[in-house]
Structures are given as C-alpha cells and as structure tokens.
Design a protein around this motif. Structure first.
Motif, PDB file in Angstrom:
ATOM      1  N   LYS A   1       0.056  -1.101   0.182  1.00 52.82           N
ATOM      2  CA  LYS A   1       0.249   0.218   0.082  1.00 52.82           C
ATOM      3  C   LYS A   1       1.103   1.388  -0.051  1.00 52.82           C
ATOM      4  N   VAL A   2       1.774   1.246   0.547  1.00 51.82           N
ATOM      5  CA  VAL A   2       3.369   2.155   0.355  1.00 51.82           C
ATOM      6  C   VAL A   2       3.990   2.363  -0.612  1.00 51.82           C
ATOM      7  N   TYR A   3       4.551   1.506  -0.500  1.00 51.84           N
ATOM      8  CA  TYR A   3       5.813   1.074  -0.489  1.00 51.84           C
ATOM      9  C   TYR A   3       5.540   0.594  -2.364  1.00 51.84           C
ATOM     10  N   SER A   4       6.135   1.305  -3.425  1.00 49.15           N
ATOM     11  CA  SER A   4       6.031   1.166  -4.637  1.00 49.15           C
ATOM     12  C   SER A   4       6.924   0.583  -5.484  1.00 49.15           C
ATOM     13  N   GLU A   5       7.917   1.068  -5.147  1.00 50.24           N
ATOM     14  CA  GLU A   5       9.374   1.295  -6.064  1.00 50.24           C
ATOM     15  C   GLU A   5      10.101  -0.276  -5.555  1.00 50.24           C
ATOM     16  N   LYS A   6      10.462   0.204  -4.237  1.00 53.25           N
ATOM     17  CA  LYS A   6      11.172  -1.125  -3.649  1.00 53.25           C
ATOM     18  C   LYS A   6      10.626  -0.861  -1.402  1.00 53.25           C
ATOM     19  N   ASP A   7      10.325  -1.659  -1.087  1.00 51.58           N
ATOM     20  CA  ASP A   7      10.226  -1.764   0.432  1.00 51.58           C
ATOM     21  C   ASP A   7      11.446  -1.933   0.877  1.00 51.58           C
ATOM     22  N   PRO A   8      12.390  -0.765   1.614  1.00 48.94           N
ATOM     23  CA  PRO A   8      13.317  -0.949   2.041  1.00 48.94           C
ATOM     24  C   PRO A   8      13.898  -1.647   3.265  1.00 48.94           C
ATOM     25  N   ARG A   9      12.367  -2.529   3.796  1.00 46.45           N
ATOM     26  CA  ARG A   9      12.430  -3.411   4.673  1.00 46.45           C
ATOM     27  C   ARG A   9      12.742  -5.434   3.966  1.00 46.45           C
ATOM     28  N   THR A  10      12.330  -5.314   2.968  1.00 47.78           N
ATOM     29  CA  THR A  10      12.857  -6.585   1.883  1.00 47.78           C
ATOM     30  C   THR A  10      14.299  -6.798   1.380  1.00 47.78           C
ATOM     31  N   GLU A  11      14.587  -5.169   1.148  1.00 45.81           N
ATOM     32  CA  GLU A  11      15.957  -4.872   0.282  1.00 45.81           C
ATOM     33  C   GLU A  11      16.983  -5.206   1.428  1.00 45.81           C
ATOM     34  N   LYS A  12      17.024  -4.961   2.784  1.00 47.93           N
ATOM     35  CA  LYS A  12      17.619  -5.125   4.350  1.00 47.93           C
ATOM     36  C   LYS A  12      17.988  -6.335   4.482  1.00 47.93           C
ATOM     37  N   ILE A  13      16.670  -6.741   4.398  1.00 47.72           N
ATOM     38  CA  ILE A  13      16.689  -8.452   4.827  1.00 47.72           C
ATOM     39  C   ILE A  13      17.638  -9.259   3.884  1.00 47.72           C
ATOM     40  N   LEU A  14      17.095  -9.235   2.324  1.00 54.72           N
ATOM     41  CA  LEU A  14      17.714  -9.901   1.248  1.00 54.72           C
ATOM     42  C   LEU A  14      18.729 -10.182   0.471  1.00 54.72           C
ATOM     43  N   GLU A  15      19.842  -8.465   1.544  1.00 53.87           N
ATOM     44  CA  GLU A  15      20.416  -8.091   1.513  1.00 53.87           C
ATOM     45  C   GLU A  15      21.844  -8.228   2.147  1.00 53.87           C
ATOM     46  N   LYS A  16      20.837  -8.608   3.430  1.00 48.26           N
ATOM     47  CA  LYS A  16      22.083  -9.348   4.740  1.00 48.26           C
ATOM     48  C   LYS A  16      21.738 -10.954   4.594  1.00 48.26           C
ATOM     49  N   ALA A  17      21.177 -11.253   4.291  1.00 48.22           N
ATOM     50  CA  ALA A  17      20.770 -12.712   3.797  1.00 48.22           C
ATOM     51  C   ALA A  17      21.798 -13.119   3.003  1.00 48.22           C
ATOM     52  N   ASP A  18      21.566 -12.279   1.158  1.00 53.20           N
ATOM     53  CA  ASP A  18      23.619 -12.689   0.840  1.00 53.20           C
ATOM     54  C   ASP A  18      24.652 -12.259   1.198  1.00 53.20           C
ATOM     55  N   SER A  19      24.742 -12.020   1.818  1.00 52.19           N
ATOM     56  CA  SER A  19      25.979 -11.787   2.713  1.00 52.19           C
ATOM     57  C   SER A  19      26.492 -12.915   3.731  1.00 52.19           C
ATOM     58  N   LEU A  20      25.267 -13.463   4.237  1.00 46.95           N
ATOM     59  CA  LEU A  20      25.543 -14.292   5.022  1.00 46.95           C
ATOM     60  C   LEU A  20      25.590 -15.271   4.766  1.00 46.95           C
ATOM     61  N   GLY A  21      25.976 -15.700   3.565  1.00 47.12           N
ATOM     62  CA  GLY A  21      25.429 -17.044   3.063  1.00 47.12           C
ATOM     63  C   GLY A  21      24.451 -17.125   3.431  1.00 47.12           C
ATOM     64  N   LEU A  22      22.824 -16.866   3.098  1.00 45.00           N
ATOM     65  CA  LEU A  22      21.916 -18.100   3.462  1.00 45.00           C
ATOM     66  C   LEU A  22      20.637 -18.236   2.702  1.00 45.00           C
ATOM     67  N   SER A  23      21.111 -16.550   1.619  1.00 46.19           N
ATOM     68  CA  SER A  23      19.995 -16.789   0.041  1.00 46.19           C
ATOM     69  C   SER A  23      20.257 -17.619  -0.411  1.00 46.19           C
ATOM     70  N   GLY A  24      19.303 -18.585  -0.830  1.00 49.01           N
ATOM     71  CA  GLY A  24      19.668 -19.883  -1.588  1.00 49.01           C
ATOM     72  C   GLY A  24      18.310 -19.828  -2.094  1.00 49.01           C
ATOM     73  N   ARG A  25      17.857 -21.184  -3.225  1.00 48.48           N
ATOM     74  CA  ARG A  25      17.291 -21.314  -3.806  1.00 48.48           C
ATOM     75  C   ARG A  25      15.212 -19.983  -4.067  1.00 48.48           C
ATOM     76  N   TYR A  26      14.949 -20.482  -2.337  1.00 46.81           N
ATOM     77  CA  TYR A  26      13.865 -19.717  -2.490  1.00 46.81           C
ATOM     78  C   TYR A  26      13.763 -18.696  -2.437  1.00 46.81           C
ATOM     79  N   VAL A  27      15.005 -17.860  -2.442  1.00 46.60           N
ATOM     80  CA  VAL A  27      15.142 -16.267  -2.531  1.00 46.60           C
ATOM     81  C   VAL A  27      15.119 -15.775  -3.799  1.00 46.60           C
ATOM     82  N   GLU A  28      15.494 -17.192  -5.108  1.00 41.43           N
ATOM     83  CA  GLU A  28      15.812 -17.067  -6.531  1.00 41.43           C
ATOM     84  C   GLU A  28      13.950 -17.229  -6.939  1.00 41.43           C
TER      85      GLU A  28
END
Length: 235
Positions: free
Chosen positions: A134-161
């Motif tokens: 309802k608020v974010y149209s381009e990007k949700d900053p919370r999502t961006e932070k979580i995905l960036e952190k998951a990637d940097s920690l080696g926790l981003s996998g096939r479900y993120v993709e």
C-alpha cells in the motif's frame, strides 16, 4: 477432560528446561536466539542469529495506520485493558496484513514453478502473497535490507531466487510489483528450512512489542476516540 498434557518444548520447576537447555542458560541468550531455540528446537548459527534478529526487528512496527495498530488503539480508546487491546491488534492480522508469510512459504516450498504459480493466481484473481504494498511502489526498504543481509551471510538460496522469479514472471504477465517484507521473510525463512505453519507466528512475535507501545500511548489520549464517517445511503 484429561489434564495429562505432554510436550517436548519445555518444563517448569527448579530444573526447568527449554528444548533441552536449562532455563538459566537460555536466560543468557539474546532474546531472538531464545525464540529460535523455542520454535525450532535448536540454537541458531551466528549467521542465522543475525538474519533472524533483522527479520524480527524489521517487523516490530510500521506506523499507526495499519489494521492491527488501528484495532489495538481503537479497542484501548474504548476503555479496555492492555491485554484486551493488544489481543485485538493481533486478531486483526490476516492474509493481507502479516499473514502472507505463511502462504508465501507454502507456494515457495511447493513443486510448482514460478510461472505456474503466477498463472494460477492470475486465473483465480487473487493477490500473490509477497508482492505489492500500500505504501511502497518501487521497493520495500525492509525487504531490501533482509535480502542484502541474507546474501552477505550466505543464507540466500533457491527460495529467494524463486521469489524473485515470481516477481519477474508477474511483471511479464501483468505489472511489476514490489516484493514486500512478507515475501522477503517467506523466502529467507524457507531457505533456512522453516515450516510454513510458523509464518504468521513470526509476524505475531515481531509486531506485538509495537502494539504494546501503541496501546500504552493511547492510554494517555482521551477515552472513546470516534473517527469521522460518511453516510452514503439514501435519506
């Protein structure tokens, strides 16, 4: 009715344990780590601890206009107690507010491809869990932070993709929607092998402190807050 309750979660008394860990040791853990232990039955790794902390903190509150906060404050304005008002806020959490994590985890962990998932939702006319806000149209900053952190920690996998693939497939078929925080959490928690049935639970745990804060603030406002409304029927 039998009172013979059995559980593998915890015990009480002088030798109280949480998932096999002595309560005294659990008390030395970070709160988010103890939540992980309680829900999953094992301690998190350092990487899992860091991302879980970010997920809970990122969902702790999000303004005064969402359904759960409005509900909690409205009930408090009617002269109710803290527990009643917070419970009202929790009851307002649903498929469109916090509840999409569970459904998102289910579709991500299914055998269906991103394209098949998008096709099914387009045919049914239902919203795809994890997309749109309802608020974010381009990007949700919370999502961006979580995905960036998951990637940097080696926790981003096939479900993120897969979640990203769903977003792209929907953009190709209809319109590009932002991946909201529910979608980000659903993807990362799925990559860490969590059950979808806990999806709503993550959000309830995270948002409750925010509801408590809003209810406490509402206690200092005039009782019985009435919002303006407009009658649109016939005279």
């Amino acid at each position: 009715m039998s009172n013979d309750w059995k559980t593998e979660i915890s015990s009480s008394g002088e030798d109280a344990v949480i998932r096999g860990e002595k309560l005294e040791k659990v008390m030395d853990m970070d709160f988010s780590d103890s939540i992980w232990l309680l829900l999953k039955g094992e301690k998190p790794t350092e990487e899992e601890s860091e991302i879980f902390k970010a997920i809970l903190s990122g969902s702790i509150d999000h303004g005064v206009g969402n359904p759960s906060t409005v509900s909690a404050r409205t009930v408090q304005s009617g002269g109710n107690d803290m527990n009643t008002s917070v419970a009202a806020g929790i009851m307002a959490l649903g498929d469109s507010h916090g509840g999409a994590i569970e459904e998102g985890m289910k579709i991500l962990q299914s055998e269906k491809s991103a394209e098949e998932i998008v096709e099914e939702y387009l045919e049914s006319g239902e919203k795809i869990p994890g997309l749109g806000h309802k608020v974010y149209s381009e990007k949700d900053p919370r999502t961006e932070k979580i995905l960036e952190k998951a990637d940097s920690l080696g926790l981003s996998g096939r479900y993120v993709e897969k979640m990203k693939d769903i977003q792209e497939a929907f953009a190709d078929e209809k319109v590009r929607l932002v991946m909201n925080v529910d979608g980000g959490i659903a993807a990362v928690m799925s990559d860490m092998d969590w059950d979808p049935e806990l999806g709503k639970g993550f959000f309830i745990i995270a948002r409750t402190p925010g509801l408590v804060a809003h209810v406490r603030e509402e206690m200092d406002r005039p009782d019985f807050r009435r919002e303006d409304g407009e009658y649109t029927g016939e005279q």
